[in-house]
Design a protein around this motif. Structure first.
Motif, short mmCIF file in Angstrom:
data_model
loop_
_atom_site.label_atom_id
_atom_site.label_comp_id
_atom_site.label_asym_id
_atom_site.label_seq_id
_atom_site.Cartn_x
_atom_site.Cartn_y
_atom_site.Cartn_z
N LEU A 95 0.80 -1.22 0.00
CA LEU A 95 0.00 0.00 0.00
C LEU A 95 0.83 1.27 0.00
O LEU A 95 0.46 2.26 -0.64
N LEU A 96 1.94 1.25 0.74
CA LEU A 96 2.75 2.46 0.88
C LEU A 96 4.02 2.42 0.04
O LEU A 96 4.83 3.34 0.09
N LYS A 97 4.19 1.32 -0.72
CA LYS A 97 5.35 1.16 -1.60
C LYS A 97 6.69 1.20 -0.85
O LYS A 97 7.70 1.64 -1.39
N GLU A 98 6.66 0.75 0.42
CA GLU A 98 7.91 0.67 1.16
C GLU A 98 8.74 -0.50 0.66
O GLU A 98 8.22 -1.53 0.25
N ARG A 99 10.05 -0.37 0.76
CA ARG A 99 10.96 -1.36 0.19
C ARG A 99 11.05 -2.61 1.07
O ARG A 99 11.08 -2.53 2.28
N MET A 100 11.07 -3.77 0.42
CA MET A 100 11.31 -5.05 1.10
C MET A 100 12.65 -5.59 0.63
O MET A 100 12.89 -5.73 -0.57
N THR A 101 13.54 -5.89 1.59
CA THR A 101 14.86 -6.41 1.23
C THR A 101 14.82 -7.92 1.09
O THR A 101 13.87 -8.58 1.53
N LEU A 102 15.88 -8.47 0.48
CA LEU A 102 15.97 -9.92 0.30
C LEU A 102 15.94 -10.67 1.63
O LEU A 102 15.22 -11.67 1.76
N PRO A 103 16.68 -10.23 2.67
CA PRO A 103 16.59 -10.92 3.96
C PRO A 103 15.18 -10.88 4.55
O PRO A 103 14.76 -11.85 5.21
N GLN A 104 14.45 -9.79 4.33
CA GLN A 104 13.07 -9.72 4.82
C GLN A 104 12.19 -10.74 4.11
O GLN A 104 11.36 -11.40 4.73
N TRP A 105 12.36 -10.88 2.80
CA TRP A 105 11.61 -11.90 2.07
C TRP A 105 11.96 -13.29 2.60
O TRP A 105 11.10 -14.17 2.70
N GLY A 106 13.23 -13.47 2.95
CA GLY A 106 13.64 -14.75 3.53
C GLY A 106 12.93 -15.00 4.86
O GLY A 106 12.50 -16.13 5.14
N GLY A 107 12.79 -13.95 5.68
CA GLY A 107 12.06 -14.09 6.93
C GLY A 107 10.61 -14.45 6.70
O GLY A 107 10.04 -15.27 7.44
N CYS A 108 9.99 -13.87 5.67
CA CYS A 108 8.61 -14.22 5.31
C CYS A 108 8.49 -15.70 4.96
O CYS A 108 7.56 -16.39 5.40
N VAL A 109 9.43 -16.18 4.16
CA VAL A 109 9.40 -17.59 3.74
C VAL A 109 9.52 -18.50 4.95
O VAL A 109 8.78 -19.49 5.09
N VAL A 110 10.44 -18.18 5.86
CA VAL A 110 10.63 -19.00 7.06
C VAL A 110 9.36 -19.03 7.91
O VAL A 110 8.92 -20.09 8.36
N ALA A 111 8.75 -17.85 8.12
CA ALA A 111 7.55 -17.78 8.94
C ALA A 111 6.40 -18.55 8.33
O ALA A 111 5.71 -19.32 9.01
N PHE A 112 6.17 -18.37 7.02
CA PHE A 112 5.05 -19.06 6.39
C PHE A 112 5.32 -20.56 6.25
O PHE A 112 4.37 -21.36 6.25
N ALA A 113 6.58 -20.94 6.19
CA ALA A 113 6.90 -22.38 6.20
C ALA A 113 6.52 -22.98 7.54
O ALA A 113 6.00 -24.11 7.60
N GLY A 114 6.76 -22.24 8.63
CA GLY A 114 6.35 -22.71 9.94
C GLY A 114 4.84 -22.87 10.04
O GLY A 114 4.34 -23.87 10.57
#
Length: 281
Positions: free
Chosen positions: A256-275
Motif C-alpha cells: 500500500l505504501l510502496k515501502e521497500r522489502m529487502t531480500l533478507p526480509q523476504w527470507g524471513g517471510c518464507v521461514v515464517a510461512f513455512a512454519g
C-alpha cells in the motif's frame, strides 16, 4: 475454522491496525487512538453478539478469567505503545513477537503434547517475524536507554500471552462471545481510568476518526478470533499465528505504501510461512 486459521485472520486484522497507526500516530495522540479503537471494538462486539444471538449466561469462573484477560490486554497494549515509542524497532519487535513461546509453554504445562518439529515450526514463525520486523528499522537516531525499552517489550509480550491464555480458558469453560465481551468492557473501563488519572487526551483528530473506527472493528475481529479459538483443538496455535501481525504490517506497507522489502526480509517471510504451513499439516 481451525485455531491456526483464526490466528491468521487475527494477524491480518492487527496488521491492518498497525499500518494505520503508522500514519495516524503522527497527528493524533496515542491515548486518543487507544481509547477510540477499544471503544469501537466493544461496540462492534456488541453488534456482533446482537446479530448472532450471542448473549448467553456464563460461568463465574469464566467471568473472572475474562476480567484477568481484560486487565492483561490493557497492560500489553500500553506496554507495546511505550516500547515502540522509545524504540528502536529492531529491539522491540523481536521481543514482543516472542509471546507465542509463553502460550505454547502453557499448553505443554496443561498437558498438550507438542512435538520437537512443532516447536521448531513455532520458533520458525517467531524468528521469521522478528527478522522482517527488525530489518524494517533503518533509523539512526539516538534512542533512550535500552533497559526500560526491553522491560516494556517483555511486559507487552507477557501481557499478550496472558490475555490469550486466560481468554481462551474462559471461552473453553463457557461461551466465547460473552466471555470476550467481559474482557472488552473491562479493557475500556480500565483504559478510561488510566487516561483520567494521567490526564491524557480522549479526543482524536476528526479526520482520523473513520480510520480509527475501521481499526476498532479490525481489533474486535482479531481479539474475538484468538479468544474464541479456546474451544478448538490446539488453541495455542491461534496465538502463534496471530503473532505474524508484525510481518503482515510490513507486507501491507510494501503493497500500500510502496515501502521497500529487502531480500533478507523476504527470507524471513518464507521461514515464517513455512512454519505455519507445517503446523497446518
Amino acid at each position: 475454522m481451525s485455531a491456526l486459521a483464526l490466528g491468521l485472520v487475527a494477524a491480518v486484522c492487527w496488521g491492518f491496525h498497525d499500518i494505520c497507526v503508522r500514519f495516524l500516530s503522527q497527528k493524533t495522540p496515542i491515548s486518543a487512538c487507544i481509547i477510540t479503537v477499544l471503544t469501537t471494538g466493544l461496540i462492534f462486539h456488541l453488534g456482533l453478539m446482537t446479530f448472532t444471538g450471542g448473549f448467553q449466561p456464563i460461568e463465574s469462573d469464566a467471568i473472572w478469567l475474562s476480567i484477568v484477560a481484560g486487565v492483561l490486554f490493557v497492560i500489553a497494549t500500553f506496554g507495546l505503545y511505550a516500547a515502540f515509542q522509545r524504540g528502536p524497532v529492531r529491539v522491540v519487535a523481536p521481543l514482543i513477537a516472542g509471546y507465542p513461546i509463553l502460550s505454547v509453554a502453557w499448553a505443554v504445562w496443561m498437558g498438550t503434547e507438542i512435538s520437537a518439529l512443532q516447536w521448531l515450526a513455532v520458533l520458525a514463525i517467531i524468528i521469521g517475524v522478528a527478522v522482517v520486523a527488525a530489518l524494517s528499522d533503518t533509523s539512526t537516531d539516538e534512542t533512550p536507554p535500552l533497559g526500560p525499552t526491553i522491560f516494556y517489550s517483555l511486559i507487552a509480550a507477557a501481557g499478550f500471552a496472558g490475555t490469550f491464555i486466560a481468554g481462551q480458558w474462559a471461552a473453553d469453560l463457557s461461551h466465547d462471545m460473552p466471555s470476550t465481551l467481559v474482557t472488552r468492557v473491562l479493557a475500556v473501563a480500565l483504559t478510561v481510568l488510566i487516561l483520567i488519572v494521567t490526564k491524557q487526551s480522549f479526543l482524536p483528530d476528526r479526520k482520523a476518526l473513520p480510520w480509527l473506527i475501521a481499526m476498532g472493528c479490525a481489533d474486535g475481529i482479531a481479539l474475538w478470533c484468538v479468544l474464541s479459538s479456546g474451544t478448538l483443538p490446539n488453541a495455542q496455535y491461534a496465538a502463534v499465528t496471530s503473532s505474524m501481525f508484525g510481518l503482515l504490517t510490513i507486507l501491507l506497507a510494501w503493497v500500500l505504501l510502496k515501502e521497500r522489502m529487502t531480500l533478507p526480509q523476504w527470507g524471513g517471510c518464507v521461514v515464517a510461512f513455512a512454519g505455519v504451513g507445517y503446523l497446518a499439516l
